[in-house]
Design an enzyme around this catalytic site. Structure first.
Site, PDB file in Angstrom:
ATOM      1  N   ASP A 232      -2.435   6.199  -4.074  1.00  0.00           N
ATOM      2  CA  ASP A 232      -1.265   5.514  -3.522  1.00  0.00           C
ATOM      3  C   ASP A 232      -0.784   4.414  -4.466  1.00  0.00           C
ATOM      4  O   ASP A 232      -1.414   4.156  -5.500  1.00  0.00           O
ATOM      5  CB  ASP A 232      -1.571   5.000  -2.115  1.00  0.00           C
TER       6      ASP A 232
ATOM      7  N   ASP B 263      -5.682   2.047  -4.149  1.00  0.00           N
ATOM      8  CA  ASP B 263      -6.924   1.814  -3.417  1.00  0.00           C
ATOM      9  C   ASP B 263      -7.277   3.002  -2.518  1.00  0.00           C
ATOM     10  O   ASP B 263      -8.398   3.084  -2.025  1.00  0.00           O
ATOM     11  CB  ASP B 263      -6.881   0.509  -2.616  1.00  0.00           C
TER      12      ASP B 263
ATOM     13  N   ASP C 166      -0.869   1.188  -4.795  1.00  0.00           N
ATOM     14  CA  ASP C 166      -1.753   0.129  -5.298  1.00  0.00           C
ATOM     15  C   ASP C 166      -3.128   0.661  -5.657  1.00  0.00           C
ATOM     16  O   ASP C 166      -4.044  -0.106  -5.946  1.00  0.00           O
ATOM     17  CB  ASP C 166      -1.850  -1.037  -4.307  1.00  0.00           C
TER      18      ASP C 166
ATOM     19  N   SER D 265       0.834  -1.206   0.000  1.00  0.00           N
ATOM     20  CA  SER D 265       0.000   0.000   0.000  1.00  0.00           C
ATOM     21  C   SER D 265       0.871   1.259   0.000  1.00  0.00           C
ATOM     22  O   SER D 265       1.681   1.443  -0.900  1.00  0.00           O
ATOM     23  CB  SER D 265      -0.967  -0.038   1.189  1.00  0.00           C
TER      24      SER D 265
END
Length: 574
Positions: free
Chosen positions: A305, A309, A307, A146
């Site tokens: 960010d 999400d 990834d 993340s």
């Protein structure tokens, strides 16, 4: 576990690479470094694993990844032949070794007779959640840490509903890991062999198109975008990560003509060279984007960010300065906008609802209920929001928005984890909707405060690293649970919610009532001035998080409360 014995075992193992062996030999005379790497394995929780990369039990590396994947494979196989044939979707982000880790996970799964659907390049986390549901997979894996610093990587696991692994399944994986020898207990096979045998199939642009179709279906006011598309400008940055392709694609498909991307941060790079931290909560990461927005006259900046999400935004205020909005504020804006836009279109569900975590601003409840929309609380973590969404759907209730203060938002039924691709599109659409009314999102936020009163929040992180830190975190929670303060910064404590036992104790009457939620190590203190003081150990990092949520007659009044309560919270460090 005796950490020196395990260290020597790794040094002697033919399974580790010469590079890993050299790194371990370099710490041979440093018992503290050896202990840090081998005192215990990385803990597998409902979100999976996350840790600093390097050799060792308490690090992210190929051996830990193979052991974890073998444990997951055991779980899938135990569910029966249909589960193995349904298979596992595998995705990854832009971090160092993410692609390598994803391929290795696919090889372990394939060797265990499990069908694998592997993305052909990095993709956003929500597209993995979508793919699990779209293709009827049994589970999913995403190699990502993340928004953590570049030294980290991680391993997120999802189940067949597209949500993060349920707690009972996570416990089963953790148990299987304990039984699986990290070097000798894993089945694997060569990647090319698995690919040619059809055990691994690749997912690519077709899945992107299907996912983007679902993203665009969440639009409520595309006509507003068309009205302002000739003049409206926005800046986007993926912070070197997985949003680089699909976020601009979604914005352009919706009708935005001027999506200006930060060129340096469109480069996929696990070092995240242009930011100290690839975290959309951190305004410092938006420096290049702000410079670009000033140059091109954009009033809105969106950042996702690594990834993709989580999403953060920066706005131009009424003085021409660029200011950030918190995740709480963005969620309140989105919730109010979505309800209003649906009402305007006549598309509000007959039985609507909204969802948030218990540590997310109470302003969201006030806004939702002002529109007649019930608000439901869950524990922190999107797996809990996803589980509650499923229960509501079974009752015939359709949710409008689910969100957390930590910059995660979800709408629709195509995925079951937070989605920065759709959230970015809806934030931009919302800005266009307000632009048709000669308002900016900054104006809209001020209007909401005027309408509903002032709210403000602050999150404090008390870092407690290492083995000693874990014990310190538990001791702090035990102390606060046994002996809560009578007052905080001169304000009386009137009630204690203990979400571990699932009870609320009214300190004025002495009465106790059951809560709707139980089983999470969270203490929620209600103060006489309507401030909430919440203490919760982090589930993914070695720290205790303190959430302060204040209400007041003005922005300054809220700020004064937060400052006083933050000062009180600092004593918990000792």
């Amino acid at each position: 576990m005796e950490y020196m014995t395990e260290y020597e075992r790794w040094l002697a193992s033919p399974q580790i690479s010469e590079e890993e062996r050299a790194e371990l030999r370099a710490i041979q005379g440093d018992p503290e470094q050896i202990k840090a790497r081998f005192f215990a394995p990385l803990t597998f929780g409902t979100a999976g694993l996350r840790g600093v990369m390097g050799p060792g039990l308490n690090r992210m590396n190929l051996h830990v990844l193979r052991q974890t994947t073998q444990a997951l494979a055991n779980l899938v196989v135990s569910e029966g032949r249909a589960a193995a044939e349904g298979g596992v979707a595998v995705c990854y982000d832009s971090r160092h070794r993410s692609e390598e880790f994803a391929r290795e996970a696919a090889c372990v799964l394939a060797a265990n007779g499990i069908a694998v659907k592997l993305f052909d390049a990095l993709r956003p986390t929500p597209e993995l959640s979508f793919a699990i549901r779209e293709y009827g997979c049994t589970a999913g894996i995403n190699i990502t840490a993340s928004h953590n610093p570049k030294e980290y990587n991680g391993y997120k696991v999802y189940w067949s509903d597209g949500a993060q692994l349920p707690p009972d399944h996570a416990d089963r994986v953790a148990h299987e890991m304990e039984k699986t020898d990290i070097f000798l207990g894993v089945l694997t096979m060569p990647f090319e062999e698995a690919l040619s045998a059809g055990r691994i199939t690749m997912l690519g642009q077709q899945t992107d198109r299907l996912f983007l179709d679902m993203v665009l279906c969440q639009s409520v006011a595309q006509d507003a975008v068309r009205q302002v598309s000739d003049t409206f400008k926005l800046v986007y940055t993926p912070f070197h990560g997985a949003g680089h392709a699909l976020v601009p694609a979604a914005l352009k498909r919706l009708g935005f003509k001027y999506v200006v991307c930060v060129p340096e941060q469109m480069e996929l790079d696990g070092d995240f060279p242009t930011v100290q931290s690839p975290n959309p909560e951190d305004k410092a990461g938006f420096t290049l984007a702000i410079d670009l927005a000033r140059a091109c006259g954009a009033t809105l900046i969106i950042g996702t960010d690594p990834d993709a999400d989580r999403v953060g935004i920066v706005l131009r205020d009424d003085h021409g300065d660029y200011v950030t909005l918190s995740g709480n504020q963005v969620g309140v804006l989105l919730l109010d906008y979505l309800i209003r836009a649906h009402l305007q279109k006549g598309t509000l569900p007959a039985r609507p609802a909204a969802l948030k975590s218990v540590v997310t601003t109470e302003m969201a409840r006030v806004v939702a209920e002002a529109h007649g929309v019930p608000m439901f609380d869950t524990f922190t973590g999107f797996k809990f929001l996803a589980e509650r969404i499923g229960r509501l759907e079974a009752e015939g209730v359709r949710y409008i928005l689910a969100y957390e203060e930590s910059y995660g938002y979800l709408v629709g039924d195509y995925a079951r984890d937070k989605d920065a691709v759709t959230a970015s599109m809806l934030i931009a659409e919302m800005a266009a909707w307000y632009a048709t009314q000669k308002m900016t999102l900054y104006d809209a936020m001020q209007t909401l405060y005027e309408r509903h009163g002032h709210f403000a929040e602050r999150t404090l992180n008390l870092v407690m690293p290492g083995l000693e830190g874990m014990a310190k975190m538990q001791a702090l929670m035990d102390t606060l649970r046994a002996d809560p303060p009578r007052e905080i910064a001169g304000t009386r404590l009137i009630a204690v919610r203990d979400y571990l036992s699932g009870s609320r104790h009214d300190l004025r009457t002495g009465q106790a009532q059951p809560l709707d939620l139980a089983g999470s190590n969270v203490l929620y203190w209600e103060l006489e001035d309507k401030t909430s003081f919440i203490v919760r150990p982090s589930g993914t990092e070695p720290k205790v998080k303190i959430y302060l949520m204040a209400q007041g007659a003005s922005k300054d009044a809220c700020a004064q409360k937060l400052e006083a309560y933050a000062t009180f919270a600092e004593r918990f460090k000792n």
